[in-house]
Design a protein around this motif. Structure first.
Motif, short mmCIF file in Angstrom:
data_model
loop_
_atom_site.label_atom_id
_atom_site.label_comp_id
_atom_site.label_asym_id
_atom_site.label_seq_id
_atom_site.Cartn_x
_atom_site.Cartn_y
_atom_site.Cartn_z
N SER A 33 -0.08 41.87 39.12
CA SER A 33 1.00 42.84 39.21
C SER A 33 1.86 42.81 37.95
O SER A 33 2.24 43.86 37.42
N VAL A 34 2.15 41.61 37.44
CA VAL A 34 2.99 41.52 36.24
C VAL A 34 2.21 41.92 34.99
O VAL A 34 2.73 42.61 34.11
N ALA A 35 0.94 41.50 34.90
CA ALA A 35 0.11 41.90 33.76
C ALA A 35 -0.06 43.41 33.71
O ALA A 35 -0.01 44.04 32.64
N SER A 36 -0.25 44.03 34.88
CA SER A 36 -0.39 45.48 34.94
C SER A 36 0.90 46.17 34.52
O SER A 36 0.87 47.20 33.83
N SER A 37 2.03 45.59 34.92
CA SER A 37 3.32 46.17 34.54
C SER A 37 3.48 46.18 33.02
O SER A 37 3.95 47.16 32.43
N LYS A 38 3.08 45.08 32.38
CA LYS A 38 3.21 45.03 30.92
C LYS A 38 2.32 46.08 30.26
O LYS A 38 2.74 46.77 29.32
N ARG A 39 1.08 46.20 30.74
CA ARG A 39 0.17 47.18 30.14
C ARG A 39 0.70 48.60 30.31
O ARG A 39 0.61 49.42 29.40
N LEU A 40 1.28 48.87 31.47
CA LEU A 40 1.85 50.18 31.71
C LEU A 40 3.04 50.44 30.78
O LEU A 40 3.20 51.54 30.24
N LEU A 41 3.86 49.42 30.57
CA LEU A 41 5.00 49.57 29.66
C LEU A 41 4.55 49.87 28.24
O LEU A 41 5.18 50.67 27.54
N GLN A 42 3.48 49.23 27.81
CA GLN A 42 2.97 49.49 26.46
C GLN A 42 2.52 50.95 26.33
O GLN A 42 2.74 51.58 25.29
N LEU A 43 1.90 51.46 27.38
CA LEU A 43 1.46 52.85 27.35
C LEU A 43 2.66 53.81 27.33
O LEU A 43 2.65 54.83 26.65
N LEU A 44 3.71 53.45 28.07
CA LEU A 44 4.87 54.32 28.21
C LEU A 44 5.92 54.12 27.13
O LEU A 44 6.94 54.81 27.15
N GLU A 45 5.68 53.21 26.20
CA GLU A 45 6.71 52.84 25.22
C GLU A 45 7.37 54.04 24.53
O GLU A 45 8.61 54.07 24.40
N PRO A 46 6.63 55.08 24.13
CA PRO A 46 7.30 56.22 23.46
C PRO A 46 8.32 56.94 24.33
O PRO A 46 9.26 57.55 23.80
N VAL A 47 8.14 56.90 25.65
CA VAL A 47 9.06 57.63 26.53
C VAL A 47 9.98 56.71 27.33
O VAL A 47 10.70 57.18 28.22
N LEU A 48 9.96 55.41 27.02
CA LEU A 48 10.82 54.48 27.76
C LEU A 48 12.30 54.85 27.68
O LEU A 48 13.02 54.75 28.69
N PRO A 49 12.83 55.25 26.50
CA PRO A 49 14.25 55.62 26.47
C PRO A 49 14.60 56.71 27.48
O PRO A 49 15.63 56.63 28.17
N ALA A 50 13.77 57.73 27.58
CA ALA A 50 14.04 58.81 28.54
C ALA A 50 13.90 58.32 29.98
O ALA A 50 14.72 58.68 30.85
N LEU A 51 12.88 57.50 30.26
CA LEU A 51 12.68 57.01 31.61
C LEU A 51 13.82 56.12 32.07
O LEU A 51 14.28 56.20 33.22
#
Length: 304
Positions: A123-141
Motif C-alpha cells: 500500500s505504501v509502495a503503491s502510494s509512492k509510485r502514484l505520487l511520482q506519476l501525479l507529481e506535475p499536478v500535485l500542487p493543484a490536487l
C-alpha cells in the motif's frame, strides 16, 4: 545530517517518518518551542536536505547515524520524539541505552504480523509510485480538500483539514527520497524490532497510537508494549497515523508531560475507552483505489 533548531531551553529531538523531513513537525514545533524547549528536528539520511547513507539503509544503520549526530553535537541523553519509522527508531535507540532520555514514540512501525506486512509494504509502495506519476499536478490536487483526502486517506483521520502547503511538502518529500524504496522493504521484511526486559529503561517511555491508524493498525500497539513492558500507552482518540497532524495540541501536551518528569497517567475518558476500530468505509475506499492504481503502476512493464 541537516537539522533545524528552534527555541531555547532543554533540547528535544524530533525524528520524522519514512519519506518525511524535519518539516513533518510543522504543526508542533512552535508549541514546543514556546513551552521552553529547544527543538532539534533532523532530516534523516536520504530525506530532506541530508544525503543518503553510502551503504545499507535500515533501522540499525539509521540508529548508528543518529547516535553519531548526537555525539558530534554533544546531545547524548536528549529527550526524543519519533513518528512512524522515526518512532521505531527512537524505540531502538532507547533499547540500546545511553543515547536518549525520555522518549515518546508516535505510531511506531515494525510490529505487524502475517498479512499486515504485505499490506503495509504494497500500500505504501503503491502510494509512492502514484505520487511520482501525479507529481506535475500535485500542487493543484493538494489545494483541494477532496484531493488532500484522496491522497492522504491512509495517513490522516481528517486530511481535508491539513494545510495544502504541509501536504504538498510531505508528498513531494516522499516521492523524491532516494532511500525510500530500500528502507520501506527493510522496514517490512528486514530485521524485526527487539525489545527490552521490564525494569531496564532508566527514563520514561510512552507509546502513542491513533485509534484510526490505517498504516500501523491499532492492535499492533499491544505488541509494541509487550516488547517494551516499561512503556505506557497513550491513545489518540481522533487520530490516524500522524497525531502531530491530526491532534497537534494533544501531541504537544503529551510530549511536554513525558519529557518534563511529570508522571504520565493514561487518559480515562469515555472516548478513550471506546473499542479500537479502523472501520471508515470512505477512507478504506480511498486506500483501495490508491493501492489498485499504484499496484498496477508498480507491476506494469516500463516503456523505453
Amino acid at each position: 545530517m541537516h537539522f533545524i533548531r528552534r527555541g531555547e531551553g532543554k533540547p528535544l529531538l524530533l525524528i520524522h517518518g519514512i519519506g518525511g523531513s524535519s518539516r513533518s513537525w510543522e504543526l508542533m514545533i512552535d508549541g514546543l518551542a514556546e513551552a521552553g524547549r529547544q527543538v532539534v528536528a533532523v532530516d534523516l539520511p536520504g530525506h530532506g536536505n541530508t544525503p543518503p547513507l553510502p551503504g545499507e539503509v535500515s533501522i540499525s544503520t539509521l540508529a548508528d547515524a543518529v547516535t553519531s549526530f548526537l555525539e558530534n553535537h554533544n546531545l547524548l541523553g536528549i529527550d526524543a520524539v519519533g513518528s512512524s519509522m522515526g518512532a521505531r527508531l527512537v524505540l531502538e535507540l532507547a533499547r540500546r541505552g545511553g543515547v536518549l532520555g525520555a522518549v515518546v514514540a508516535l505510531n511506531p512501525g515494525g510490529f505487524w504480523k502475517g498479512w499486515e506486512k504485505p499490506f503495509f509494504y504494497y500500500s505504501v509502495a503503491s502510494s509512492k509510485r502514484l505520487l511520482q506519476l501525479l507529481e506535475p499536478v500535485l500542487p493543484a490536487l493538494t489545494e483541494s480538500p477532496v484531493g488532500r483526502s484522496l491522497l492522504l486517506s491512509q495517513f490522516s483521520a481528517h486530511p481535508w483539514n491539513l494545510s495544502s502547503k504541509l501536504v504538498l511538502e510531505e508528498l513531494r518529500s516522499m516521492a523524491t527520497s532516494p532511500s525510500f524504496d530500500e528502507l520501506l522493504f527493510n522496514l517490512a521484511y528486514g530485521e524485526e524490532q527487539k525489545g527490552t526486559p521490564r525494569g531496564t529503561l532508566s527514563a520514561p517511555l510512552v507509546i502513542g497510537w491513533g485509534k484510526q491508524d490505517r498504516v500501523c493498525f491499532p492492535p499492533q500497539a499491544s505488541r509494541a508494549q509487550a516488547l517494551f513492558p516499561d512503556a505506557s500507552l497513550h491513545w489518540f482518540a481522533r487520530c490516524g497515523h500522524f497525531p502531530q497532524w491530526d491532534s497537534p495540541e494533544e501531541a504537544v501536551q503529551l510530549v511536554l508531560t513525558v519529557t518534563s518528569g511529570i508522571n504520565y497517567e493514561p487518559l480515562l475518558s469515555a472516548e478513550m475507552n471506546k473499542p479500537v476500530t479502523t472501520r471508515n468505509w470512505a477512507a478504506l475506499l480511498g486506500i483501495g483505489l490508491a493501492a489498485a492504481v499504484g499496484g498496477y503502476l508498480l507491476v506494469r512493464p516500463k516503456v523505453g
